[in-house]
Design an enzyme around this catalytic site. Structure first.
Site, mmCIF file in Angstrom:
data_model
loop_
_atom_site.group_PDB
_atom_site.id
_atom_site.type_symbol
_atom_site.label_atom_id
_atom_site.label_comp_id
_atom_site.label_asym_id
_atom_site.label_seq_id
_atom_site.Cartn_x
_atom_site.Cartn_y
_atom_site.Cartn_z
ATOM 1 N N CYS A 1 -1.011 2.287 39.689
ATOM 2 C CA CYS A 1 -1.230 1.985 38.269
ATOM 3 C C CYS A 1 -2.444 2.734 37.728
ATOM 4 O O CYS A 1 -2.378 3.389 36.691
ATOM 5 C CB CYS A 1 -1.407 0.481 38.107
ATOM 6 N N CYS B 1 0.391 3.452 35.137
ATOM 7 C CA CYS B 1 0.147 2.856 33.816
ATOM 8 C C CYS B 1 -1.007 3.500 33.049
ATOM 9 O O CYS B 1 -0.859 3.850 31.871
ATOM 10 C CB CYS B 1 -0.185 1.371 33.935
ATOM 11 N N LYS C 1 -0.821 7.405 32.253
ATOM 12 C CA LYS C 1 0.357 7.559 31.386
ATOM 13 C C LYS C 1 0.046 7.114 29.965
ATOM 14 O O LYS C 1 0.345 7.805 29.004
ATOM 15 C CB LYS C 1 1.494 6.722 31.952
ATOM 16 N N TYR D 1 12.466 3.794 32.738
ATOM 17 C CA TYR D 1 11.398 3.808 31.733
ATOM 18 C C TYR D 1 10.413 4.960 31.939
ATOM 19 O O TYR D 1 9.900 5.527 30.976
ATOM 20 C CB TYR D 1 10.699 2.444 31.650
ATOM 21 N N GLU E 1 9.494 7.681 29.087
ATOM 22 C CA GLU E 1 8.098 7.820 28.647
ATOM 23 C C GLU E 1 7.636 9.270 28.764
ATOM 24 O O GLU E 1 6.982 9.799 27.866
ATOM 25 C CB GLU E 1 7.193 6.910 29.489
ATOM 26 N N HIS F 1 0.466 -10.864 6.596
ATOM 27 C CA HIS F 1 0.983 -9.876 5.648
ATOM 28 C C HIS F 1 -0.088 -8.871 5.271
ATOM 29 O O HIS F 1 -1.229 -9.261 5.084
ATOM 30 C CB HIS F 1 1.466 -10.611 4.391
ATOM 31 N N GLU G 1 5.310 -9.555 11.075
ATOM 32 C CA GLU G 1 5.715 -10.740 10.309
ATOM 33 C C GLU G 1 7.240 -10.841 10.198
ATOM 34 O O GLU G 1 7.781 -11.918 9.951
ATOM 35 C CB GLU G 1 5.061 -10.776 8.923
HETATM 36 C C1 LIG Z 1 4.421 6.718 36.212
HETATM 37 C C2 LIG Z 1 4.304 5.216 36.358
HETATM 38 C C3 LIG Z 1 4.019 4.457 35.255
HETATM 39 C C4 LIG Z 1 3.901 3.081 35.362
HETATM 40 N N1 LIG Z 1 3.620 2.370 34.233
HETATM 41 C C5 LIG Z 1 3.488 1.026 34.312
HETATM 42 C C6 LIG Z 1 3.156 0.266 33.152
HETATM 43 O O1 LIG Z 1 3.002 0.810 32.057
HETATM 44 N N2 LIG Z 1 3.011 -1.066 33.290
HETATM 45 C C7 LIG Z 1 3.178 -1.700 34.494
HETATM 46 O O2 LIG Z 1 3.025 -2.917 34.550
HETATM 47 N N3 LIG Z 1 3.510 -1.016 35.601
HETATM 48 C C8 LIG Z 1 3.658 0.339 35.541
HETATM 49 N N4 LIG Z 1 3.966 1.051 36.674
HETATM 50 C C9 LIG Z 1 4.231 0.310 37.925
HETATM 51 C C10 LIG Z 1 2.944 -0.103 38.628
HETATM 52 O O3 LIG Z 1 2.136 1.040 38.821
HETATM 53 C C11 LIG Z 1 3.273 -0.763 39.949
HETATM 54 O O4 LIG Z 1 4.173 -1.823 39.737
HETATM 55 C C12 LIG Z 1 2.027 -1.322 40.654
HETATM 56 O O5 LIG Z 1 1.072 -0.315 40.849
HETATM 57 C C13 LIG Z 1 2.414 -1.963 41.983
HETATM 58 O O6 LIG Z 1 1.277 -2.419 42.647
HETATM 59 P P1 LIG Z 1 1.253 -2.529 44.244
HETATM 60 O O7 LIG Z 1 0.003 -3.271 44.569
HETATM 61 O O8 LIG Z 1 2.525 -3.052 44.750
HETATM 62 O O9 LIG Z 1 1.180 -1.027 44.764
HETATM 63 P P2 LIG Z 1 0.268 0.218 44.358
HETATM 64 O O10 LIG Z 1 -0.475 -0.017 43.117
HETATM 65 O O11 LIG Z 1 1.162 1.391 44.433
HETATM 66 O O12 LIG Z 1 -0.805 0.285 45.524
HETATM 67 C C14 LIG Z 1 -0.468 0.585 46.841
HETATM 68 C C15 LIG Z 1 -1.661 1.212 47.521
HETATM 69 O O13 LIG Z 1 -1.462 1.198 48.916
HETATM 70 C C16 LIG Z 1 -1.884 2.432 49.480
HETATM 71 N N5 LIG Z 1 -1.155 2.585 50.747
HETATM 72 C C17 LIG Z 1 0.190 2.700 50.922
HETATM 73 N N6 LIG Z 1 0.505 2.739 52.219
HETATM 74 C C18 LIG Z 1 -0.674 2.648 52.905
HETATM 75 C C19 LIG Z 1 -1.012 2.630 54.272
HETATM 76 N N7 LIG Z 1 -0.070 2.662 55.230
HETATM 77 N N8 LIG Z 1 -2.332 2.559 54.615
HETATM 78 C C20 LIG Z 1 -3.305 2.498 53.657
HETATM 79 N N9 LIG Z 1 -3.030 2.486 52.342
HETATM 80 C C21 LIG Z 1 -1.743 2.564 51.956
HETATM 81 C C22 LIG Z 1 -1.502 3.450 48.427
HETATM 82 O O14 LIG Z 1 -2.257 4.642 48.555
HETATM 83 C C23 LIG Z 1 -1.844 2.680 47.143
HETATM 84 O O15 LIG Z 1 -3.178 2.899 46.719
HETATM 85 C C24 LIG Z 1 4.078 2.439 36.618
HETATM 86 C C25 LIG Z 1 4.354 3.214 37.749
HETATM 87 C C26 LIG Z 1 4.469 4.583 37.625
HETATM 88 C C27 LIG Z 1 4.771 5.396 38.847
#
Ligand SMILES: Cc1cc2nc3c(=O)[nH]c(=O)nc-3n(C[C@H](O)[C@H](O)[C@H](O)COP(=O)(O)OP(=O)(O)OC[C@H]3O[C@@H](n4cnc5c(N)ncnc54)[C@H](O)[C@@H]3O)c2cc1C
Length: 449
Positions: free
Chosen positions: A42, A47, A50, A176, A180, A435, A440
C-alpha cells in the site's frame, strides 16, 4: 524464556505492522521480518503512490476546466521525473515513519526474507527465530500470464519508477488497478489503450456503474477494447513494442502494463516445511480466528484472499493482536465494506449491487440520478455524475449505494456509516442536504426508476 518472541510477524505491510504494534502495546515481545520495504504494498507500490499519481494526472483536466472560470493557463507542461521523484521522496518519508513507529512500540525489525522452518520457528538469513505465535502477512504479488514476449511487460510494481514517461501505453486487465492506471497514464498525456478479455471491466461492481465509467473514459479519449487478449509482443529495434492480439489486430506502443490480478506471495515461505495448508489459488487457508492448519501460525491480509484492501488487512491484524494478547473476542465485520476506484471519474460503493440485491430480496426499489456536476456548468466539460440507491421494499432499508463522479470516495465513506447503522430510505429522505453539493443528491432522490 521458552521462545525468542511471543509474536513473530512475517511482512511489515498493512496487516503485519498493525498487528505488531497492537501486540507490542499489549505487552507482547514482538519481532517483524521485512524483506523489501516497510509499509508493504500500500505504502510503496499501491494505494499511496497511486493516489499521488491520480492527483498529478487530474491537473490535465483541471487546467482545461479553469478556462471557463476566466483563467488563462498557458504553457502548462508535465515533467514526469518531478512527479516520480517527489512521490518517491514522500514514500521514503513514510518508510521512516513506519520504522519509528515500530521502534517506538518496541517491535524488533528483522530485515530479510523469512521462511518458516517449523510450527514455532522462522529463519531470516542465517538467524533461526523462535516464537510462540507466528503471523503470516506477506501480501500478494502481480500475476502476469506467460506468452511470447511476456518478458517485455511491466506491472504496477515498475510503473511507479519508469525511467521515461511513455508517449503511448497499453494497459491490460479489467480490475480496479487496470482502470486506475489507464486513467493515470491517459491524464498524464500518454495515448492510452486499455484491453480486457471480458465483455466489460470491473466485474463485481454494479452494472450501471461499469457502463457509466466506460462512457466517461471513452469521452476522455481512453481507447477501450473489450473481448480482446494479447497473443504476443515483439520488441522492435527502436525500443517500441509490437503487440499482436488474439484476433490478429496489432498495436505499436511504448509500454505494456499488465494488471491482470495478484497472487498470494508464498514463494519460499516454507509453508510446506511447517505444514501450512493453501487452497487452489495459493491463498493460506485460515479459520474464523485467522488460524492456519498449524495452530501456532496465523495469517491475515492479501495472503488469505478474502478482501484485498488495506483497511481490511488493518482490521484483521488489529483484531488478531487483541484476541491473542488482549483477551478480546475476535471480531472483524466484513459487512458493508465500502470501497473506491480512483478511476477518472472516480467510483465508490458500499453494500449490494443491483444484481446482488435482486437475487437476495423479493422486491427492491432502485433510485438513480445522472446529472452534470455544478462545476461543469462553467467548465463546459461533458461529464456526468451518477448515483444509485437500492432499497428493500419490505423494510425500507438501503441495501446499496453507488456513485461515479468527483470525490466519490469522500462522499460514500460517510454513507457507509449510515448503511452499517441500518439506515432506511425514510432516514435518507429526512436528512437535510448540504447545498450546493453533489452529495446532497443522495438525500433528495424521491422517485424510484
Ligand atoms: C497498485 C495497487 C493499488 C492499490 N490501491 C489500493 C487502494 O486504493 N485502497 C486499498 O485499500 N487497497 C489498495 N491496494 C491493495 C493493498 O495494497 C493491499 O490490500 C494491502 O497492502 C494488503 O496488506 P498486507 O498486509 O496483506 O500485505 P502487504 O501490504 O503487501 O505487505 C506484505 C509485506 O510482506 C513482505 N514480505 C512478503 N514475503 C516476505 C517474506 N517471506 N519475508 C519477509 N517479508 C516478506 C513484503 O515485502 C511486504 O512489505 C492496492 C494494491 C495495488 C497493487
Amino acid at each position: 524464556m521458552k521462545y525468542d518472541y511471543d509474536f513473530f510477524v512475517v511482512g511489515a505491510g498493512s496487516g503485519g505492522v498493525r498487528a505488531s504494534r497492537i501486540a507490542a502495546s499489549l505487552g507482547a515481545r514482538v519481532g517483524v521480518a521485512e524483506e523489501r520495504y516497510l509499509g508493504g504494498t500500500c505504502v510503496n507500490v499501491g494505494c499511496v503512490p497511486k493516489k499521488l499519481f491520480v492527483y498529478g494526472s487530474h491537473f490535465h483536466e483541471d487546467f482545461q476546466d479553469a478556462r471557463g472560470f476566466g483563467w488563462t493557463v498557458e504553457g502548462a507542461s508535465f515533467d514526469w521525473p518531478t512527479l516520480r521523484d517527489n512521490k518517491t521522496k514522500e514514500i521514503e518519508r513514510l518508510n521512516g515513519i513506519y520504522r519509528n513507529m515500530l521502534g517506538n512500540a518496541g517491535v524488533d525489525i528483522v530485515e530479510g526474507h523469512a521462511e518458516l522452518t517449523g510450527p514455532n520457528t522462522v529463519k531470516v538469513g542465517d538467524r533461526e527465530i523462535t516464537a510462540e505465535h507466528i503471523l503470516l502477512a506477506p501480501g500478494g504479488w502481480p500475476f502476469v500470464p506467460e506468452f511470447p514476449g511476456s518478458e517485455h511487460v511491466i506491472t504496477s510494481n515498475e510503473v511507479f519508477y519508469l525511467e521515461q514517461f511513455p508517449k503511448r501505453a497499453l494497459v491490460v486487465g479489467g480490475g480496479y488497478i487496470a482502470v486506475e492506471f489507464a486513467g493515470i497514464l491517459s491524464g498524464l498525456g500518454a495515448e492510452t489503450v486499455q484491453a480486457y478479455r471480458g465483455e466489460l471491466f470491473l466485474r463485481g461492481f454494479d452494472e450501471a456503474v461499469r457502463l457509466t465509467l466506460k462512457e466517461e473514459m471513452l469521452k476522455k479519449g481512453v481507447d477501450l477494447r473489450f473481448n480482446t487478449n494479447v497473443a504476443s509482443i515483439d520488441k522492435k529495434d527502436d525500443g517500441s513494442l509490437d503487440v499482436t492480439f488474439e484476433d490478429g489486430s496489432t498495436l505499436n506502443t511504448d509500454v505494456v502494463l499488465y494488471a491482470t490480478g495478484r497472487r498470494p506471495k508464498i514463494d519460499n515461505l516454507g509453508l510446506d516445511k511447517a505444514g501450512v495448508e493453501v487452497n487452489a489459488k495459493g491463498a493460506v487457508v485460515v479459520d474464523d480466528h485467522f488460524r492456519t492448519s498449524v495452530p501456532s501460525i496465523y495469517a491475515v491480509g492479501d495472503v488469505i484472499d478474502r478482501v484485498q484492501l488495506t483497511p481490511v488487512a488493518l482490521a484483521e491484524g488489529m483484531a488478531l493482536a487483541k484476541y491473542l494478547f488482549g483477551n478480546e473476542p475476535l471480531n472483524v465485520d466484513y459487512d458493508h465494506i465500502p470501497s473506491a476506484v480512483f478511476s477518472q471519474p472516480s467510483i465508490a460503493t458500499v453494500g449490494l449491487t443491483e444484481e446482488q440485491a435482486r437475487e437476495r430480496y423479493a422486491d427492491i426499489d432502485v433510485y438513480t440520478s445522472r446529472f452534470r456536476h455544478m462545476k461543469h456548468t462553467l467548465s463546459g466539460r461533458d461529464e456526468k455524475t451518477f448515483m444509485k440507491l437500492l432499497v428493500d421494499k419490505a423494510t425500507d432499508k438501503v441495501l446499496g449505494c453507488h456513485m461515479v463522479g468527483a470525490d466519490a470516495g469522500e462522499i460514500v465513506q460517510g454513507l457507509a456509516v449510515a448503511l452499517k447503522a441500518g439506515a432506511t430510505k425514510a432516514i435518507f429522505d429526512s436528512t437535510i442536504g448540504i447545498h450546493p453539493t453533489a452529495a446532497e443528491e443522495f438525500v433528495t432522490m424521491r422517485t424510484p426508476d
